[in-house]
Design a protein around this motif. Structure first.
Motif, PDB file in Angstrom:
ATOM      1  N   GLU A  18       1.631   5.132   3.406  1.00 45.15           N
ATOM      2  CA  GLU A  18       2.009   3.727   3.357  1.00 45.15           C
ATOM      3  C   GLU A  18       3.525   3.633   3.184  1.00 45.15           C
ATOM      4  O   GLU A  18       4.108   4.374   2.389  1.00 45.15           O
ATOM      5  CB  GLU A  18       1.315   3.004   2.204  1.00 45.15           C
ATOM      6  N   SER A  24      -2.944   9.878   2.988  1.00 52.30           N
ATOM      7  CA  SER A  24      -2.676   8.441   2.878  1.00 52.30           C
ATOM      8  C   SER A  24      -1.186   8.219   3.074  1.00 52.30           C
ATOM      9  O   SER A  24      -0.367   8.771   2.328  1.00 52.30           O
ATOM     10  CB  SER A  24      -3.097   7.921   1.499  1.00 52.30           C
ATOM     11  N   ILE A  47      -0.801  12.404  -0.717  1.00 53.72           N
ATOM     12  CA  ILE A  47      -0.644  11.000  -1.084  1.00 53.72           C
ATOM     13  C   ILE A  47       0.826  10.646  -0.890  1.00 53.72           C
ATOM     14  O   ILE A  47       1.692  11.059  -1.657  1.00 53.72           O
ATOM     15  CB  ILE A  47      -1.081  10.746  -2.535  1.00 53.72           C
ATOM     16  N   TYR A  95      -5.130   7.600   7.005  1.00 53.61           N
ATOM     17  CA  TYR A  95      -4.709   6.277   7.453  1.00 53.61           C
ATOM     18  C   TYR A  95      -3.195   6.128   7.344  1.00 53.61           C
ATOM     19  O   TYR A  95      -2.521   6.834   6.598  1.00 53.61           O
ATOM     20  CB  TYR A  95      -5.422   5.170   6.658  1.00 53.61           C
TER      21      TYR A  95
END
Length: 426
Positions: free
Chosen positions: A116, A114, A77, A139
């Motif tokens: 971001e 993940s 994460i 992603y």
């Protein structure tokens, strides 16, 4: 006393300023890398083991002190914020491409990741995945890839989502297959997409690259492809191109075929490319109608189309002439009868596979009524074919209720389009 307090405050500030953590080896428990202990200096290869989670806080810097990798077999994460990004980079004072090996996502061992608001700098393979069909999702959102040899490499058998990312100064940005790219920018790279298939790109910008898109068997929709050496270069039969602005490149589009098939090129503005707007690479005649050239002068249009009129070994182009505003079609130039052959939309948009998971039969339904032949194979996770048949209908029921419970891959082919769907038998 005031002097003592001031000294203590300054000492704590200096300690926080120079805090750093050296790390190498295995991660065997759920772990969190914090901004307070950042930067993390990676002095050897790091492996996150299965079923364990590594959480990286916003603001953390991960600096690789040599050609090392971070391997993910569990869950990563890595979610930063717009004002507090997570950075993966070289620890060298004068960094270069390929200083560190990259992040290896072992989705074949069940990994998922993940990302971001992450920056990936100076890696050889900033992120790589391994086939097939296990793990995920994976992603990338609002990430930056700069000065890497390869930004995203490998394929999974299912789609990796890449949204609102920036790719600059990389040798290769995205390779292989199984990705959906949206709202992203590819600027100043050698290749935007490189030898790709099963990759769809929507609403993205490709500028100042050597070759913007090199690939096929995917859809490029509503993109700006501007000021590259080559805008679109085909692998296999090439991309389906719809509603794009393809302008000011040296060569706008190169077209090829696979077994006589080439995908649609429709509703694009293909304008002001320096040498050719479109170049035919083989002897297959092709349909370029329903595209605009930003001029109504037929001689100017013809001069920027390289086909059998220029080289007898090449096929011919049919095309339409629109007004300069690309609003009204004035006439069509039909050099050759292309017959009544159909042009399939991207197969990802025309087929439904359900229910999934399934218990008995699996339904495959095509939205188009013009499907003539469909070849379907089902493979287990060892790559062994457990079912194969050819159909000549649009509504198909696969009789695979006798398969053992587990994960399989359903490979569907019609024409030159192939799609692989992960299916689960309960």
């Amino acid at each position: 006393m005031k002097t003592l307090k001031l000294t203590l405050i300054m000492s704590l500030a200096m300690l926080n300023l120079f805090s750093q953590t050296y790390f190498e080896g295995g991660i065997y428990n759920d772990t969190e890398w914090t901004a307070e202990n950042s930067p993390y200096i990676i002095t050897g290869d790091v492996v996150l083991f299965p079923d364990k989670t590594l959480t990286i806080q916003p603001g953390v810097e991960v600096k690789f002190n040599g050609y090392y990798f971070l391997e993910i077999r569990g869950i990563l994460i890595s979610i930063g914020t717009d004002s507090s990004r997570i950075v993966y980079t070289s620890n060298l004072s004068t960094p270069n491409k390929s200083d560190w090996e990259g992040i290896k996502i072992k989705n074949n061992q069940g990994a998922r990741a993940s990302f971001e608001y992450c920056d990936f700098l100076y890696a050889e393979y900033a992120n790589s995945v391994e086939c097939c069909w296990e793990g995920g999702p994976i992603y990338f959102k609002n990430c930056i890839f700069d000065n890497n040899y390869f930004a995203l490499y490998g394929y999974t058998g299912y789609d990796i989502e890449v949204d609102s990312c920036e790719f600059t100064n990389n040798t290769y940005c995205i390779g292989n297959a199984d990705k959906i790219v949206t709202n992203s920018q590819f600027i100043g790279n050698e290749y935007g997409l490189y030898e790709t298939e099963r990759i769809n790109v929507r609403k993205s910008i490709f500028q100042d690259n050597d070759i913007a898109l090199f690939g096929g068997r995917g859809l490029v929709d509503s993109c700006i492809i501007d000021n590259n050496n080559i805008g679109v270069k085909p692998l296999f039969e090439g991309f389906e191109l719809r509603f794009n602005q393809i302008t000011n490149n040296t060569i706008g589009i190169q077209l090829s075929n696979d077994g006589g098939y080439y995908p649609p090129v429709k509703n694009n503005n293909i304008c002001n490319n320096l040498t050719y707007n479109v170049e035919n690479l083989d002897d297959t005649n092709k349909d370029l109608t329903e595209n605009c050239w930003c001029t109504s002068d037929s001689a100017t249009i013809e001069n920027k189309l390289f086909d059998g009129y220029d080289n007898i070994y090449l096929g011919l182009f049919n095309y339409d002439i629109y007004d300069e505003n690309c609003e009204t079609k004035l006439k069509s130039v039909i050099k050759v009868d292309l017959g009544s052959g159909i042009y399939l939309a991207n197969i990802l948009d025309i087929v439904n596979v359900f229910p999934n998971p399934f218990q008995s039969n699996l339904n495959i339904v095509f939205k188009s009524s013009q499907i003539e032949q469909v070849s379907i194979s089902v493979y287990n996770l060892y790559g062994q074919e457990v079912y194969n048949n050819t159909y000549f209908e649009n509504n198909i029921i696969l009789p695979i209720e006798n398969l053992n419970s587990g994960i399989y891959v359903c490979s569907i082919r019609t024409g030159a389009f192939i799609i692989n769907k992960k299916i689960i038998k309960r």
